[in-house]
Scaffold this motif. Structure first.
Motif, short mmCIF file in Angstrom:
data_model
loop_
_atom_site.label_atom_id
_atom_site.label_comp_id
_atom_site.label_asym_id
_atom_site.label_seq_id
_atom_site.Cartn_x
_atom_site.Cartn_y
_atom_site.Cartn_z
N PRO A 16 9.76 -23.34 19.01
CA PRO A 16 10.57 -23.62 20.13
C PRO A 16 11.35 -24.85 20.08
N VAL A 17 10.91 -25.92 19.28
CA VAL A 17 11.75 -27.17 19.17
C VAL A 17 12.94 -27.09 18.54
N TYR A 18 12.75 -26.31 17.16
CA TYR A 18 14.01 -26.10 16.26
C TYR A 18 14.79 -24.97 17.21
N HIS A 19 14.50 -23.99 18.04
CA HIS A 19 15.60 -23.26 18.57
C HIS A 19 16.27 -24.08 19.74
N ALA A 20 15.46 -25.28 20.07
CA ALA A 20 16.10 -25.89 21.08
C ALA A 20 17.13 -26.71 20.50
N VAL A 21 16.99 -27.61 19.49
CA VAL A 21 17.84 -28.66 19.04
C VAL A 21 18.59 -28.28 17.64
N GLY A 22 18.14 -26.96 16.94
CA GLY A 22 18.79 -26.71 15.82
C GLY A 22 18.31 -27.72 14.70
N GLY A 23 18.74 -27.35 13.39
CA GLY A 23 18.43 -27.98 12.24
C GLY A 23 18.93 -29.39 11.98
N HIS A 24 20.11 -29.66 12.68
CA HIS A 24 20.95 -30.80 11.77
C HIS A 24 20.00 -32.15 12.79
N ALA A 25 19.36 -31.90 13.76
CA ALA A 25 18.57 -32.96 14.71
C ALA A 25 17.66 -33.63 13.84
#
Ligand code: SF4
Lengths: 223, 482
Positions: free
Chosen positions: B327-336
């Motif tokens: 869910p964190v990856y979904h929210a912020v994407g990979g570049h974060a």
């Protein structure tokens, strides 16, 4: 200390070993010698006819097209049919595999070119080493008979697989490969091909025909 | 980007990502593109869960005997006419690769997708040496045009929408008709295929990664769907494989077990389109294939992870399932995440490779929901390892004070399992009731930093522990005696 020595000695220090322990050496030697098969997947464990049927079904599920061909003599006509149905010129790139190069292509209008592909062929034909029923996977081995470029450069990859070379699972295919090439020996390249080239890199929608063939057409020869 | 990690800026990066509507739209494709497909294909294979155990055991065995398998692997590559090079660090790896390229007189280099190449920032080094690197995986090609890092380990351009790709192609492919139609994704694919075809044929060196290295035969394995890796390694005179040392597996049978869970976990395919086993250079009778075959084995800190709490991370087969389900990856994407490895696997791996002082925030990018571990094909206990890092960071007093008290709070309950169960059950009941209409929260007291941007899924069916208890009671032979 060379990079190699330093890396190996760090690994050994981290694992708390010297690399000379006999039980470890024996374990490794035995595993490489015996190559245990691991867990058997039930799906491909069928009588041979069932494996051939499963291979075709699975290959079609990955969007390859599959036809039965009664014997090698009928391969040129099957290729001609495919080229005609797809409005392709009667031209074909092949290697020197005698199972195909020696056929009577003169019965068809197909113009053959021999040897590796230079990227200017619309259609190419190679012979598979095997087919694996479990996932409808073709197994191609590199050689002058079946140059690797023919698997990848033409838009249309046509492949002959002999029904008797179809196995239920990968493990049986590896045993057959070892029997032919020798234990520990590999052809330069073994290519598993499971359907035509595709990409999902634009918005995760799968599109066919990325860099490799747009179509894979499999001819299963019965005899 | 990989040369200048921004892992320290995770919180700022994440905040920016949450406010980026293009990114937020693109990230919905992760949820639709991966999760359902994986579940469907896993359900079709009755042995899937048992194969995950098998894959885990094979990787554990290989790691426990890594020194010996590496030696056997090297001997077999050499016997097949190939060359093995060893690199302790990213810098050594770059130097070796540049040396081979110079020897080959290389002007252009085609590249298959390789996370190790990103890890060692190879493209920048090639550029600096006057060698043009051309990424050939469609996603990698797109991000190379944009001078960006991948945002996903198997779908590098997942953060982009088709319209963004269209404008990049118009900007760069200026030799093509300016009025051409690129409104359909398939037109973008066709254009990339045409442009890259000539690059494949012109390249002097092809560089690929490796998903696996087989000790038994000295083979390197690449897995792709596009066929770009095969054109990369087949057409130029020289093929260089760059692989980290934990890619070793003992035998062809072992790798076949693992391949059965790789594509299913990654893309929801039964098998990827191309799985290629390469052993040495072109043989005397061959008419195609590379004349030179080199393998660069990279350590970059991995050998020191063995025997530590992070050894399990070396089982990772880079399938991407953990980030697809995070869910964190979904929210912020990979570049974060600020470096090459995003998502849960990156949150564990990046601090080990870059150092906790540079990447200490990443292990906090977790809700500890456990979905990553539940889908990991080699059963890496990712949440546990993130917790290890948190504790480590906590001890170093790098965390902000609020975070420290949060962990103290959690540690208090963690040491008191009965109380923890009671508290979480209570929470689940309250939260389940609050979110009962839609199954989702759009605001949550004390968590607005999260729910301002993301719906928080309402818990369903009790905590894991209570479900596990219920399960054990209904299948009495399944649970181990306590
Ligand atoms: S940690 Fe597991 S799920 Fe994540 S990429 Fe690695 S193997 Fe896949």
């Amino acid at each position: 200390m060379s990079a190699r020595e330093e890396i190996l000695s760090t690994i050994r220090r981290s694992l708390g070993v010297t690399g000379q322990e006999k039980p470890r050496l024996d374990t490794v030697t035995e595993r490489l010698a015996n190559a245990p098969r691991g867990l058997t997947v039930a799906r491909g464990q069928l009588p041979h006819e069932g494996q051939v049927a499963l291979f075709k079904e699975q290959a079609e599920a990955t969007l390859s097209s599959v036809v039965d061909v009664a014997s090698y003599q009928d391969v040129p006509a099957a290729v001609a049919d495919y080229l005609r149905q797809n409005n392709l010129p009667a031209q074909l790139r092949i290697g020197s595999d005698p199972r195909m190069a020696d056929l009577d292509w003169g019965k068809t209008a197909i113009e053959l070119s021999h040897g590796p592909s230079d990227g200017n062929d619309l259609a190419g034909l190679n012979h598979a080493f095997a087919g694996v029923a479990e996932t409808g996977t073709l197994v191609m081995t590199a050689s002058a008979d079946n140059p690797t470029t023919i698997n990848f450069l033409p838009d249309h990859a046509l492949v002959v697989v002999s029904a008797k070379d179809i196995t239920g699972d990968y493990e049986t295919m590896w045993s057959n490969l070892r029997a032919q090439y020798g234990k520990g020996q590999m052809p330069r390249v073994v290519n598993w091909v499971t359907g035509p080239s595709r990409s999902g890199d634009i918005e995760q929608v799968i599109l066919l025909g990325a860099h490799g063939p747009r179509r894979v057409h499999i001819m299963v020869v019965k005899d | 980007m990989s040369a200048h990690p921004t892992t320290n800026r995770f919180i700022d990066n994440a905040t920016e990502a949450l406010a980026d509507p293009q990114l937020q739209r693109a990230m919905t494709n992760v949820r639709s593109g991966f999760i359902d497909k994986r579940a469907a294909v896993a359900a079709k294979l009755p042995e899937f869960e048992a194969l995950r155990d098998s894959a885990r055991d094979i990787k554990n065995h290989a790691l426990a005997h890594l020194d010996l398998y590496l030696e056997r692997y090297e001997a077999n590559v050499t016997a097949a006419g190939g060359h093995v090079h060893w690199a302790r660090t990213a810098e050594e790896a770059r130097k070796i690769i540049l040396g081979i390229c110079h020897e080959a007189g290389a002007k252009t280099v085609t590249k298959g997708k390789s996370m190790i190449s990103e890890e060692i920032a190879l493209n920048a080094a090639l550029d600096a040496a006057g060698i043009v690197p051309v990424e050939t995986d469609l996603g990698e090609y797109i991000i190379q045009l944009r001078d960006e890092a991948p945002s996903h380990i198997i779908a590098p351009a997942v953060h982009l929408n088709a319209t963004q790709v269209e404008s990049d192609f118009r900007r760069v492919h200026t030799h093509l008709d300016a009025d051409r139609d690129l409104s359909e994704p398939v037109q973008l694919l066709t254009e990339a295929r045409q442009v890259l075809r000539s690059k494949f044929l012109a390249a002097d060196v092809g560089i690929t990664g490796a998903n696996f290295l087989v000790a038994e035969t000295g083979s390197s394995i690449i897995v792709t769907n596009e066929g770009n890796g095969d054109l990369t390694q087949t057409l130029p005179k020289t093929h260089i494989v760059i692989a980290s040392l934990e890619k070793i597996v003992p035998t062809l049978e072992d790798v076949s077990q693992i391949l059965r869970v790789l594509a299913r976990s990654a893309t929801g395919q039964e098998m990827s389109v191309y799985t290629t086993f390469s052993t040495g250079p072109r043989r005397a009778t061959d008419l195609d294939g590379p004349e030179n075959y080199h393998v660069v084995i990279l350590d970059n800190g991995r050998s020191s992870m063995l025997g530590t709490a992070f050894q399990d991370m070396l089982r990772c087969i880079r399938c991407g399932a953990c980030m697809n389900h995070c869910p964190v990856y979904h929210a912020v994407g990979g570049h974060a995440y600020g470096w090459v490895y995003p998502g849960p696997m990156g949150a564990v791996l990046t601090p080990t490779l870059l150092g906790v002082d540079k990447a200490g925030h990443l292990p906090n990018a977790s809700t500890f929901c456990g979905r990553c571990e539940s889908v990991c094909p080699v059963r890496i206990p990712l949440p546990k390892m993130m917790r290890h890092w948190r504790e480590h960071e906590f001890e170093r007093h790098l965390s902000p004070a609020t975070m420290r008290s949060g962990i103290k709070f959690w540690a208090f309950f963690a040491k008191r399992p009965a109380l923890y169960r009671f508290a979480t059950n209570l929470m689940m009941n309250v939260m389940g009731w609050m979110g009962r209409d839609t199954g989702r929260f759009t605001s949550l007291p004390l968590a607005s930093g999260w729910t301002d941007y993301r719906d928080f899924p309402a818990p369903q069916g009790g905590t894991f522990q209570s479900r596990y208890q219920a399960q054990r009671q209904s299948t009495p032979n399944n649970g181990r005696a306590a």
